[in-house]
Write a protein that holds these residues in place. Structure first.
Motif, PDB file in Angstrom:
ATOM      1  N   ALA A   1     -45.356 -23.595  11.674  1.00 12.03           N
ATOM      2  CA  ALA A   1     -44.884 -24.323  12.814  1.00 12.03           C
ATOM      3  C   ALA A   1     -44.093 -23.276  13.714  1.00 12.03           C
ATOM      4  CB  ALA A   1     -44.131 -25.369  12.441  1.00 12.03           C
ATOM      5  N   LYS A   2     -43.102 -22.505  13.171  1.00 10.43           N
ATOM      6  CA  LYS A   2     -42.372 -21.383  13.877  1.00 10.43           C
ATOM      7  C   LYS A   2     -43.073 -20.501  14.746  1.00 10.43           C
ATOM      8  CE  LYS A   2     -38.428 -21.452  10.817  1.00 10.43           C
ATOM      9  NZ  LYS A   2     -38.193 -20.807   9.484  1.00 10.43           N
ATOM     10  N   SER A   3     -44.113 -20.142  14.320  1.00  9.23           N
ATOM     11  CA  SER A   3     -44.870 -18.955  15.249  1.00  9.23           C
ATOM     12  C   SER A   3     -46.080 -19.720  15.836  1.00  9.23           C
ATOM     13  CB  SER A   3     -44.974 -17.802  14.373  1.00  9.23           C
ATOM     14  OG  SER A   3     -45.244 -18.054  13.028  1.00  9.23           O
ATOM     15  N   LEU A   4     -46.553 -20.963  15.448  1.00  9.97           N
ATOM     16  CA  LEU A   4     -47.762 -21.186  16.084  1.00  9.97           C
ATOM     17  C   LEU A   4     -47.885 -21.071  17.567  1.00  9.97           C
ATOM     18  CD1 LEU A   4     -50.383 -22.731  14.823  1.00  9.97           C
ATOM     19  CD2 LEU A   4     -49.478 -24.868  15.808  1.00  9.97           C
TER      20      LEU A   4
ATOM     21  N   ALA B   1     -48.467 -33.929   9.261  1.00  7.20           N
ATOM     22  CA  ALA B   1     -47.226 -33.757   8.500  1.00  7.20           C
ATOM     23  C   ALA B   1     -45.881 -34.124   9.507  1.00  7.20           C
ATOM     24  CB  ALA B   1     -46.926 -32.233   7.888  1.00  7.20           C
ATOM     25  N   GLU B   2     -46.101 -34.438  10.796  1.00  8.30           N
ATOM     26  CA  GLU B   2     -45.042 -34.879  11.527  1.00  8.30           C
ATOM     27  C   GLU B   2     -44.049 -33.760  11.691  1.00  8.30           C
ATOM     28  OE1 GLU B   2     -43.984 -38.885  10.194  1.00  8.30           O
ATOM     29  OE2 GLU B   2     -45.990 -39.575  10.899  1.00  8.30           O
ATOM     30  N   LEU B   3     -44.410 -32.579  11.651  1.00  8.40           N
ATOM     31  CA  LEU B   3     -43.394 -31.583  12.007  1.00  8.40           C
ATOM     32  C   LEU B   3     -43.356 -31.074  13.391  1.00  8.40           C
ATOM     33  CD1 LEU B   3     -44.075 -29.368   8.855  1.00  8.40           C
ATOM     34  CD2 LEU B   3     -42.198 -30.713   9.397  1.00  8.40           C
ATOM     35  N   CYS B   4     -42.483 -30.622  14.112  1.00  6.90           N
ATOM     36  CA  CYS B   4     -42.418 -30.519  15.347  1.00  6.90           C
ATOM     37  C   CYS B   4     -42.478 -28.679  15.679  1.00  6.90           C
ATOM     38  CB  CYS B   4     -41.252 -30.791  16.139  1.00  6.90           C
ATOM     39  SG  CYS B   4     -39.710 -30.049  15.953  1.00  6.90           S
ATOM     40  N   VAL B   5     -43.545 -28.362  16.594  1.00  3.83           N
ATOM     41  CA  VAL B   5     -43.700 -27.080  16.748  1.00  3.83           C
ATOM     42  C   VAL B   5     -42.803 -26.519  17.574  1.00  3.83           C
ATOM     43  CG1 VAL B   5     -45.340 -25.520  17.541  1.00  3.83           C
ATOM     44  CG2 VAL B   5     -46.139 -27.399  16.230  1.00  3.83           C
ATOM     45  N   GLN B   6     -42.089 -25.219  17.377  1.00  4.32           N
ATOM     46  CA  GLN B   6     -41.196 -24.440  18.335  1.00  4.32           C
ATOM     47  C   GLN B   6     -41.720 -23.896  19.382  1.00  4.32           C
ATOM     48  OE1 GLN B   6     -39.186 -22.532  15.299  1.00  4.32           O
ATOM     49  NE2 GLN B   6     -38.015 -24.573  14.444  1.00  4.32           N
ATOM     50  N   ASP B   7     -41.384 -23.957  20.518  1.00  4.42           N
ATOM     51  CA  ASP B   7     -41.930 -23.131  21.851  1.00  4.42           C
ATOM     52  C   ASP B   7     -40.965 -22.048  21.439  1.00  4.42           C
ATOM     53  OD1 ASP B   7     -43.653 -24.517  22.897  1.00  4.42           O
ATOM     54  OD2 ASP B   7     -42.461 -26.128  23.838  1.00  4.42           O
ATOM     55  N   PRO B   8     -41.817 -20.916  21.936  1.00 10.20           N
ATOM     56  CA  PRO B   8     -40.990 -19.523  21.786  1.00 10.20           C
ATOM     57  C   PRO B   8     -40.210 -19.384  23.077  1.00 10.20           C
ATOM     58  CG  PRO B   8     -43.290 -19.247  22.485  1.00 10.20           C
ATOM     59  CD  PRO B   8     -43.382 -20.569  22.072  1.00 10.20           C
TER      60      PRO B   8
ATOM     61  N   GLN C   1     -46.254 -32.181  -2.036  1.00 10.18           N
ATOM     62  CA  GLN C   1     -45.876 -32.394  -0.679  1.00 10.18           C
ATOM     63  C   GLN C   1     -44.922 -31.416  -0.160  1.00 10.18           C
ATOM     64  OE1 GLN C   1     -47.300 -35.441   0.253  1.00 10.18           O
ATOM     65  NE2 GLN C   1     -46.814 -34.781   2.362  1.00 10.18           N
ATOM     66  N   ASP C   2     -43.885 -31.150  -1.028  1.00 11.62           N
ATOM     67  CA  ASP C   2     -42.888 -29.991  -0.596  1.00 11.62           C
ATOM     68  C   ASP C   2     -43.086 -28.645  -0.258  1.00 11.62           C
ATOM     69  OD1 ASP C   2     -40.895 -31.880  -0.720  1.00 11.62           O
ATOM     70  OD2 ASP C   2     -40.022 -31.458  -2.961  1.00 11.62           O
ATOM     71  N   HIS C   3     -44.383 -28.113  -1.261  1.00 13.39           N
ATOM     72  CA  HIS C   3     -44.720 -27.014  -1.037  1.00 13.39           C
ATOM     73  C   HIS C   3     -45.852 -26.968   0.389  1.00 13.39           C
ATOM     74  CE1 HIS C   3     -46.848 -23.277  -1.713  1.00 13.39           C
ATOM     75  NE2 HIS C   3     -48.046 -23.792  -1.913  1.00 13.39           N
TER      76      HIS C   3
ATOM     77  N   LYS D   1     -53.308 -29.340  13.804  1.00 13.41           N
ATOM     78  CA  LYS D   1     -53.698 -30.777  13.272  1.00 13.41           C
ATOM     79  C   LYS D   1     -52.686 -30.966  11.954  1.00 13.41           C
ATOM     80  CE  LYS D   1     -57.818 -32.350  12.441  1.00 13.41           C
ATOM     81  NZ  LYS D   1     -59.453 -32.196  12.521  1.00 13.41           N
ATOM     82  N   GLU D   2     -52.743 -30.098  11.001  1.00  9.11           N
ATOM     83  CA  GLU D   2     -52.212 -30.419   9.779  1.00  9.11           C
ATOM     84  C   GLU D   2     -50.566 -30.687  10.099  1.00  9.11           C
ATOM     85  OE1 GLU D   2     -53.411 -30.813   6.649  1.00  9.11           O
ATOM     86  OE2 GLU D   2     -55.422 -30.608   7.856  1.00  9.11           O
ATOM     87  N   ILE D   3     -50.030 -29.711  10.886  1.00 10.23           N
ATOM     88  CA  ILE D   3     -48.666 -29.933  11.445  1.00 10.23           C
ATOM     89  C   ILE D   3     -48.441 -31.265  12.089  1.00 10.23           C
ATOM     90  CG2 ILE D   3     -46.860 -28.977  12.791  1.00 10.23           C
ATOM     91  CD1 ILE D   3     -47.960 -26.224  12.581  1.00 10.23           C
TER      92      ILE D   3
END
Lengths: 863, 366
Positions: free
Chosen positions: A287-290, A74-81, A276-278, A69-71
């Motif tokens: 997000a990389k390993s979610l 922050a409007e980041l995209c989650v990567q599929d493995p 915000q940056d942090h 939800k946090e991701i």
């Protein structure tokens, strides 16, 4: 491949060494070939053995959802493995838990920090707004006060003056815009009009520090007198969640404060940016390993769910699981168990044993993407019983074919086939997309639709029908040998011209051999000139429907023979299959034979009506001749009532009587043979067990003898009676079996008649389709092409044709392809479910649903 | 012509009833179907048996996951506590109710508003008495039932006298007409707060009853029996609670809602009662209430009168679902769900405090 009969299944028991259980189940989950049975159905979900592990997984999933939800926020995209990770080792679970917990607390801390900063920021912004806006209020109020003071001055002069009371107090603050009207009203009421409220809207949008929503606010200032009012006003402000800010009296102080606020805002902005940056950095690593974490947790959870289904044997310290698995996969299952044992480093091997099953095994077909659509059509009616004949195999051809008979149009078929073919071509990319409920249904049946289209093209060629027009490929075999004078005289008399096959039957060349049109219907019938084309195609399609229907049903009965042979239920062959075939053949088989015989006769003046022949078969059973004869027993010339003889009257009479007697005999045969046989067998078994001095041995032979009956119960022909019979010989209920058989018999006999009639829908829908497409052509496109109004206006005609074509194409797709296609599809479905499958298909089975990570993960993705 | 004929007909009761039935589904069919579907999700006897066996709140959560509650607690970090469960339960009910309220049209919308008024009364009383005891407003607001929240709610605390309360705050709320009788009270002390609560409730019940009777048809029939019971229960409870307080008999009689079955004879007898026994005699004259007073005791294991009332209420609410084309189902569903929440909270409390001896003191619904 197991498409005709479902895979042979076996119930197996797995002894899982407790240290190896996790690894083995994980390997089995990757394999996806076993279905665990619940060995403790009475135990509550929270009293099972591995409930704590499941709970820990729940907790981990919750943390992951929170992070997700946090991701998203922050409007980041989650990567599929790229590859799905294996289920982690149980020890790794603790690491994961720790990691998640740490991440969550870190995230929460960051959030709390940010919220605090945001709140500060908001407050400063609000304060800035207040300082800005209130200055105007104060100016106005100043003017106001001056008036007031003057007024008071007059009075105070009279009263002796109390300067201090002139001083007005005020509070300033910010409130949500939508709360202002209520706030104002309440202030007025509660303070009896002794306050003065001014407010103005803040144009800038503010952000709520907790939820992050955009809110609109107002700056307000309230002037009042006295301390009592102050406390009251403050309470009201509190009640309406207004935030109050200190606001200095004098303009100079206010200006000074505004400058201070502005610098603080600047400072805060940089700090906010850094947080915000942090936060972004932390979330990016998450997000990389979610996704792979999610998969891992789901796998762990699935494994523990499966382990919860097993029984714990405290003496041998091992888990006992029971599962269904296909016999052909046993080897790979064993090797999976070996791999699991090795991986866990357990010294004692875990064992897989086949055990006897009490209940029916699940049904498992290995379908590929082509057969899946057809299997779905069958399973929508009911899942096949274990190892009974699967109609899906035959449905692959019969379904599109029966559809095409109703949908016979070359052009429509081509469009449909092309549409389905594009779906097939793009299936890889479409498979990944979410297509919506309607379209995904069509997509799932793309191969069905493709075949339906191809078959429709074929039947369209047979009907010689393409958008209601005919192809004249080989040249019509009919020739109108009329001279101009003949035409004129016909026209004058306003008479119709009837062609005679003897005279008008050649291909423009009197010397050619008299062969019919080589393929399909002669194109002349599609001409608008032929008035009787509907009568002709009706007769053809009606008869064809009956013939195809009878063949289809006979085929269904034949499949029941294959079931009886497979389950070795010979009494069902004698007591059911043979009389059923005889019954159907003697009534409708004869009708079909008569139809074909009548076709071979060619054109005769004395053609009998087949319907009346069939009725007279019963009504004129007692008279020696079933048709009109003269006093010598020779057939009479045509009387126009259809009661002519088909062939030699005496022979026809004998044959029909024989057939009727045969059909009637079949009814008690079907009704009585099987129940009486079962009863006889039961009695014999009972008398044995009473008389025999060795009841045990007899029990053995008896159970052997009954084996076929138990299996034969699978065939669903004799109800629960024989099952009870097997379980200790009590409860053999003759009445129950008999009633069941009676229902079955009545259903079959009446069904034969109604089902044959039901196949006439093939003709009816085909007629409707052809006529609709004909009407559409004539009313829309043909009208524009023919109209004389547009003569000499080439350009206008072109536009008119363009528009008319668009309209025609639209209606063709909407009505003829989609609506008619759906209705033909439904009728085909019915013909298969009711008319065809009722002859042999039980459909009381249940599907094999193996424990497989792949399906678990996909299922989660869908929801 | 046909339609015109229908409209011209004199509106006899029979016609009204049938007319209502014809058109009921046009406006309310979806919601009635929805509420009946919701009702199917109410926990069954077997669920309660399972819940009783729970050892921790986590177990309760796990079991509720397999019921219609689904994953309503899934985003709550462990360890859970009972108040979170309570909040979440309320939230779920509010979501359902809000959905129905938003879909409803007149007169169902007004009916649903009436349902919320009772929660509003409770909230007001809670706020006033809380302020009397000097509790901070924010804490009080958090304890209010979300179904009965209204815009002016938070400013209730500013009032010091009932007249103030009425003139400043409540006059804009739908409760204003109910409050008129209370305006004469002098100041807000503990006794008066109770009086206000009961007077408000009395006025509310009578207004609701009248509203339902105006709606007519089956709604009047079904809601009639539900509200009559509610009124009578309040009368009995007020009487019993008044023993040993300074409330005079005349004042007490004024608090009785006058729309129940006890009105007027039973209420007159209740008004004269000075002890439990005479309340029992007065109520037992009415056949339906007789069984409620049987087997009531204060010994452990005995059921209290209150429990008996709850059981009877549940039975009545279940009966409301037997008739179609009426609004009673909405009221009954909310009440049943409320009872279910009480049950779950009761069981959760027992589980959390490890006091299993009284865990069975809930009121099973189905």
């Amino acid at each position: 491949m197991s498409i005709f009969r479902s895979e042979e299944m076996t119930l197996s028991q797995i002894f899982l060494q407790s240290e190896a259980a996790y690894a083995i189940v994980s390997e089995l989950g990757e394999l996806g070939a076993v279905q665990f049975r619940d060995l403790n159905p009475d135990v509550n979900a929270f009293q099972r053995k591995f409930v704590n592990e499941v709970r820990r997984c729940d907790e981990m999933e919750r943390t992951l959802r929170f992070l997700n939800k946090e991701i998203e926020k922050a409007e980041l995209c989650v990567q599929d493995p790229h590859t799905r990770p294996d289920a982690p080792h149980p020890q790794e679970m603790i690491d994961l838990e720790n990691k998640f917990e740490q991440l969550e607390s870190e995230m929460k801390e960051i959030n709390a920090n940010q919220e605090r900063l945001n709140r500060n920021f908001l407050e400063l912004m609000e304060l800035k707004q207040i300082l800005n806006k209130t200055s105007t209020f104060f100016e106005e109020a100043g003017a106001h006060q001056a008036e007031l003071t003057e007024g008071l001055h007059d009075k105070s002069a009279l009263l002796g003056g109390e300067e201090s009371s002139r001083h007005l107090n005020f509070v300033a603050g910010v409130i949500l815009r939508e709360r202002v009207p209520g706030f104002e009203r309440l202030l007025w009421r509660a303070c009896r009009g002794n306050v003065f409220l001014r407010y103005t809207e803040i144009e800038e949008e503010m952000e709520d520090p907790v939820t992050g929503d955009i809110v609109h606010k107002c700056v307000f200032i309230i002037f009042f007198q006295g301390d009592q009012l102050r406390s009251r006003v403050k309470k009201i402000c509190e009640g309406y969640r207004a935030t109050l800010y200190p606001c200095p009296d004098s303009p100079a102080e206010r200006r000074e404060m505004a400058i201070g606020v502005a610098t603080r805002i600047e400072d805060l902005k940089t700090v906010l940016g850094q947080t915000q940056d942090h936060r972004c950095r932390v979330l990016q690593t998450v997000a990389k390993s979610l996704r792979s974490w999610e998969i891992k947790v789901k796998k762990i959870k699935a494994i523990y769910h499966a382990l919860n289904l097993c029984d714990f044997d405290s003496t041998t310290k091992c888990l006992i699981g029971e599962c269904w698995c296909p016999v052909s996969d046993l080897e790979s299952i064993r090797s999976a168990i070996r791999r699991g044992t090795e991986r866990s480093g357990s010294s004692v091997p875990s064992v897989l044993n086949s055990i006897a099953a009490e209940e029916n095994p699940p049904t498992f077909f290995r379908n590929n993407k082509f057969t899946k659509g057809f299997q779905n059509i069958v399973e929508a009616y009911g899942v096949a019983n274990y190892q009974e004949a699967n109609p899906a195999l035959f449905t692959i051809i019969t379904f599109p074919f029966l559809f095409a008979i109703m949908f016979g149009d070359c052009g429509h078929g081509l469009i449909m086939a092309l549409f389905a073919f594009t779906l097939i071509l793009k299936e890889k990319s479409l498979m990944k997309k979410d297509l919506g409920e309607m379209f995904s249904t069509i997509f799932a049946g793309r191969y069905v639709v493709f075949l339906m289209g191809l078959f429709s093209m074929y039947t369209g060629l047979i009907y010689n029908d393409c958008f209601s027009k005919a192809f004249d490929i080989f040249g019509s075999r009919w020739y109108i040998g009329l001279t101009a004078q003949d035409y004129q005289s016909l026209e004058k008399a306003d008479k119709e011209f009837q062609m005679n096959p003897i005279e008008n039957w050649y291909n423009g060349n009197i010397n050619s051999t008299r062969s019919p049109y080589p393929f399909g219907i002669d194109p002349i019938w599609q001409e608008t000139l032929s008035e009787n084309s509907i009568t002709f195609t009706n007769s053809f399609k009606m008869k064809m429907s009956i013939i195809i229907g009878v063949i289809h049903m006979t085929f269904g009965i034949t499949l029941s023979l294959s079931n009886h042979l497979f389950f070795k239920s010979y009494i069902s062959i004698i007591g059911e299959f043979i009389p059923q075939v005889l019954f159907l053949m003697s009534l409708f088989g004869y009708l079909c034979a008569a139809i074909i015989y009548k076709w071979t006769l060619g054109v005769t003046q004395n053609a009998p009506s087949l319907l009346i022949t069939l009725i007279n078969m019963f009504l004129q059973f007692t008279s020696p001749y079933p048709c009109k004869v003269d006093s010598h027993g020779h057939p009479l010339k045509d009387q126009g009532d259809g009661q002519n003889c088909l062939f030699d009257p005496a022979a026809q009479g004998y044959l029909q009587k024989l057939l009727v007697v045969m059909a009637v005999v079949c009814i008690p045969w079907m009704l009585l043979t099987k129940p009486l046989y079962l009863r006889h067998k039961h009695k014999k078994a009972q008398s044995y067990s009473i008389n025999s001095p060795y009841p045990d041995t007899v029990g053995l032979t008896e159970s052997e003898g009954e084996d076929d009956e138990v299996v034969h119960h699978d065939d669903d022909n004799d109800g629960p009676g024989s099952k009870k019979d097997h379980k200790g010989n009590r409860g053999f209920q003759f009445s129950e079996i008999f009633v069941h058989q009676a229902i079955h018999t009545i259903e079959f006999c009446l069904g034969c008649i109604s089902h044959t009639a039901s196949y006439l829908r093939l003709w009816a829908l085909s007629l409707a389709h052809a006529e609709l497409s004909n009407v559409l052509w004539n009313m829309v496109l043909h009208t524009v092409l023919q109209t004389s109004m547009l003569d000499g206006m080439g350009f206008v005609r072109a536009i008119a044709i363009f528009l008319a074509f668009g309209f025609w194409a639209l209606l063709t797709i909407a009505i003829l392809l989609i609506m008619e296609g759906l209705s033909a599809f439904l009728h085909t479905l019915r013909l298969h479910w009711v008319e065809f499958q009722s002859k042999f298909y039980g459909g009381d089975g249940y599907k094999f649903s193996p424990f497989s990570f792949a399906t678990i993960l996909e299922g989660e993705d869908e929801t | 012509i046909w339609v015109a004929l229908l409209l011209d007909k004199p509106k006899s009761t029979m016609d009204m009833l049938q007319l209502g039935d014809w058109t009921f589904n046009a406006d309310n069919g979806y919601l009635e179907g929805l509420v009946r579907g919701f009702k199917a999700g109410i926990l069954s006897e077997a669920d309660y048996v399972n819940l009783e066996q729970c050892e921790t709140l986590e177990d309760v959560k796990l079991h509720l996951q397999s019921t219609s509650y689904g994953s309503f607690l899934q985003n709550e970090p462990s360890p859970l506590n009972v108040s979170t469960v309570d909040d979440k339960l309320k939230e779920l009910l509010v979501v359902e109710f809000e959905h129905m309220r938003n879909q409803a049209v007149q007169p169902l919308s007004q009916f649903l508003d009436f349902v919320t008024y009772s929660y509003m009364i409770d909230n007001i009383v809670l706020l006033i008495s809380g302020t009397l005891h000097g509790r901070p407003a924010s804490e009080l607001i958090a304890n209010c039932h979300p179904l009965g929240s209204f815009e002016q709610m938070e400013s209730v605390c500013i009032a010091t006298t009932p007249a103030d309360l009425y003139n400043a705050v409540l006059i804009d709320t739908p409760l204003a007409p109910f409050f008129q009788e209370c305006v004469s009270q002098q100041d807000l002390d503990e006794m008066n707060v109770e009086l206000i609560r009961n007077t408000l409730y009395k006025a509310y019940l009578e207004a609701f009853y009248e509203f339902c009777q105006e709606l007519g048809g089956r709604t009047a029939e079904v809601m009639g029996s539900l509200l009559q019971f509610e009124a009578d229960r309040r009368a009995v409870i007020i009487t019993i609670n008044s023993f040993g307080t300074e409330l005079s008999k005349d004042d007490r009689a004024k608090l009785y809602p006058r729309c129940g079955k006890l009105h007027p004879d039973g209420l007159a007898r209740l008004a004269r009662a000075d002890e439990y026994e005479s309340v029992r005699v007065a109520s037992e004259a009415y056949g339906e209430y007789r069984p409620l007073f049987e087997g009531v005791g204060t010994n452990p294991g005995d059921k209290t009168l209150e429990d008996k009332f709850f059981e009877h209420e549940v039975a009545l609410n279940k009966d409301a679902f037997l008739q179609q084309f009426q609004f009673g189902v909405f009221f009954a569903y909310i009440k049943l769900k409320e009872q279910e929440h009480r049950n779950i909270i009761w069981i959760s409390e027992c589980v959390a405090q490890r006091n299993r001896s009284k865990i069975k003191n809930y009121v099973p619904i189905f």
